[in-house]
Design an enzyme around this catalytic site. Structure first.
Site, PDB file in Angstrom:
ATOM      1  N   GLY A 301       0.810  -1.216   0.000  1.00 49.45           N
ATOM      2  CA  GLY A 301       0.000   0.000   0.000  1.00 49.45           C
ATOM      3  C   GLY A 301       0.842   1.264   0.000  1.00 49.45           C
ATOM      4  CB  SER A 302      -0.015   4.670   1.169  1.00 50.72           C
ATOM      5  OG  SER A 302      -1.201   4.755   0.404  1.00 50.72           O
ATOM      6  CB  THR A 303       4.251   1.602   3.560  1.00 51.72           C
ATOM      7  OG1 THR A 303       4.122   0.397   2.797  1.00 51.72           O
ATOM      8  CG2 THR A 303       3.250   1.603   4.701  1.00 51.72           C
ATOM      9  CE  LYS A 305       0.118   6.651  -1.894  1.00 48.44           C
ATOM     10  NZ  LYS A 305      -1.103   7.239  -1.304  1.00 48.44           N
TER      11      LYS A 305
END
Length: 568
Positions: A301-303, A305
């Site tokens: 997921g967004s980790t 980015k």
């Protein structure tokens, strides 16, 4: 007269003949006996010695007592406790018909909780069997009692079993042994040969009662070794307890937490919840045996980015003050959107608001190899080589060219699979300002080696951006710690169902470093499938990050670096 002499001569001849015959027989017997002795002592001596040894000489395995596993400060995490095994040699039990009425055999039956009829069955089962276990891992007091019974054909063997002082706190990491003392899970399995050494073999002689009368020699033996881990028992306890509370409060399937010393790469804590009691396996659930920090893989997921932002800054695709249009948009009928609408955001805002739109537009400005290689550079989809058996490598796309949709979703953590430990390593590298240090589960004084994989200034820029994620009113505000600056990234990833489609189940992530002004520790929290009203990383895993890191900083006596926050 002549007749008398003749008879006398005949008698003498007869007597001489008898004497000669007798002497010949005796001589022949002596010759045969001598030849027999020569045959036995010289010609056939090896065979006879072998037959004698076969009856009296035994080769007995000499097992080393398994080495102790200690934490970094010497606290025992796994120790060997002396116990006994009880076995019988049915061939040495002569009065088999009297067993039923023998008070000593009844006493053996009772102390071992083996019905007397079953005991008799073992004794009579096979006349050729000389070794049958009756019990394993009994305490020495029971062993002494059995020895005092002095039953023929009943023997004791010294063994050891594992005891784990911390119980469930580090169960998946430390692992367990089987009844024969072999590691079958965790560190016990991964370092089995180191902990056991090389078992020796001892030559012994036994009398006709089976008692050892002579120890002849000991061969091929190397000592066992103790193992000092990088784990800190106090920190492991903190991490496990707070993680376990969060899993229960959120009715989650499980949780994982990993704490790493940024300066050395040492893993200070690695916890799984739910756990199990390694000292009592009666109620153990098989799925709880796995150390999911290394065996399970997830979409992060967004980790991820921050990687995209750092790579884009380095390549000059964006600048710190760049403004990105973050209105939702379509790629081949697939809508790319954010949880909350923002018309435009600067780069800090993209990380702070965790904008899928913003980060995907940045990623679309890169070619496929640049994007994928940036993930590889930070260790995603690459083994950590920690030395733990069962570690998964993960998955990165092998395509030379990703479609725009694939590239967009890849930038916010879909289309790749990594282990929690790889995610923890990513944030450890960020905390070291772009220096890679190999992770270690063994205590070390200095990093094994260092390698700069990313320019410091771009990493520091992104750390400052990540600090805003935990600011008041932001999605990761519950990760904040009073008096300290923390740099974090939260994430929420949909889970894939058994049929390969995304389902309404989520994984909540928070990963970060502290104190942000001079990072000492990285901490990664993963909560799988929370079933309460909340499922976002900022709501589920961020509070756990705060609770754990606050206690870690206090325990390790790290000075506050945010005096303004401390006074407010």
């Amino acid at each position: 007269m002549n007749l008398f002499k003749e008879k006398k001569i005949k008698k003498i001849i007869y007597i001489n003949w008898r004497f000669v015959t007798l002497c010949s027989i005796v001589f022949l017997f002596l010759v045969i006996l001598t030849l027999r002795i020569i045959f036995l002592q010289i010609i056939n001596s090896k065979k006879l010695a072998y037959e004698g040894d076969r009856r009296t000489l035994r080769i007995q395995s000499v097992i080393n007592r398994r080495g102790i596993i200690n934490d970094r400060l010497g606290y025992p995490l796994a120790v060997a406790v002396p116990v006994n095994a009880v076995f019988i040699d049915p061939t040495m039990i002569t009065n088999k018909n009297d067993i039923k009425n023998n008070i000593r055999w009844k006493a053996l039956s009772e102390i071992l909780s083996i019905p007397l009829n079953k005991l008799i069955f073992f004794i009579n089962s096979d006349k050729n069997i000389k070794f049958i276990y009756l019990a394993r891992q009994i305490n020495p007091e029971i062993g002494d009692y059995i020895k005092a019974l002095k039953l023929p054909g009943v023997f004791l063997i010294e063994e050891s079993k594992r005891y784990y002082p911390t119980g469930a706190i580090a169960a998946q990491l430390i692992g367990i042994n089987n009844i024969d003392g072999e590691g079958i899970e965790g560190i016990e399995k991964s370092f089995n040969s180191y902990l056991t050494g090389t078992p020796g073999k001892r030559k012994i002689r036994k009398d006709n009662q089976g008692q050892i009368i002579e120890n002849e020699s000991l061969i091929n033996k190397s000592n066992s070794n103790n193992l000092i881990l990088s784990i800190d028992k106090k920190l492991q306890t903190i991490v496990y307890q707070k993680l376990n509370n969060a899993v229960n409060e959120n009715q989650a399937d499980f949780g994982i937490a990993i704490l790493i010393n940024i300066e050395t790469g040492e893993i200070l804590a690695m916890a799984n919840s739910p756990s199990y009691n390694p000292n009592n396996m009666q109620y153990m659930i098989n799925k709880n045996l796995r150390n999911k920090a290394i065996t399970d893989i997830f979409e992060p997921g967004s980790t991820v980015k921050p990687i995209v932002i750092m790579e884009a800054l380095k390549r000059g695709i964006i600048k710190k003050n760049s403004i990105i249009n973050t209105k939702p948009y379509f790629i081949k009928k697939h809508k790319i959107t954010d949880v909350a609408y923002h018309e435009k955001l600067n780069i800090t805002g993209i990380l702070k608001k965790s904008s899928n739109v913003g980060v995907s537009k940045i990623a679309l400005s890169m070619n496929t190899s640049e994007l994928i290689n940036s993930y590889i550079k930070f260790g995603l989809g690459q083994p950590t080589n920690l030395g733990l058996i069962g570690e998964q490598k993960g998955f990165l796309p092998k395509k030379k060219k990703l479609s725009d949709l694939e590239k967009a979703t890849f930038s916010f953590g879909y289309g790749l699979m990594i282990t929690p430990l790889q995610l923890a390593r990513l944030y450890t590298i960020i905390g070291s300002y772009g220096i890679y240090r190999p992770l270690s589960i063994i205590k070390i004084d200095h990093p094994l080696y260092e390698k700069r994989i990313f320019p410091k200034r771009y990493v520091k820029n992104v750390i400052h951006m990540m600090e805003t994620v935990a600011h008041p009113g932001e999605g990761g505000s519950q990760a904040a710690i009073k008096g300290y600056r923390v740099a974090i990234k939260t994430g929420t990833a949909k889970k894939v169902g058994i049929h390969g489609y995304y389902i309404k189940k989520y994984i909540a992530y928070t990963a970060g470093i502290a104190p942000a002004s001079n990072p000492k520790f990285s901490l990664t929290i993963i909560i799988d499938n929370p079933k309460g009203e909340k499922y976002y990383g900022g709501a589920v895993s961020a509070p756990v990050f705060s609770k754990i890191m606050k206690l870690v900083l206090k325990e390790m006596k790290i000075k506050p670096d945010n005096l303004k926050n401390k006074l407010s």
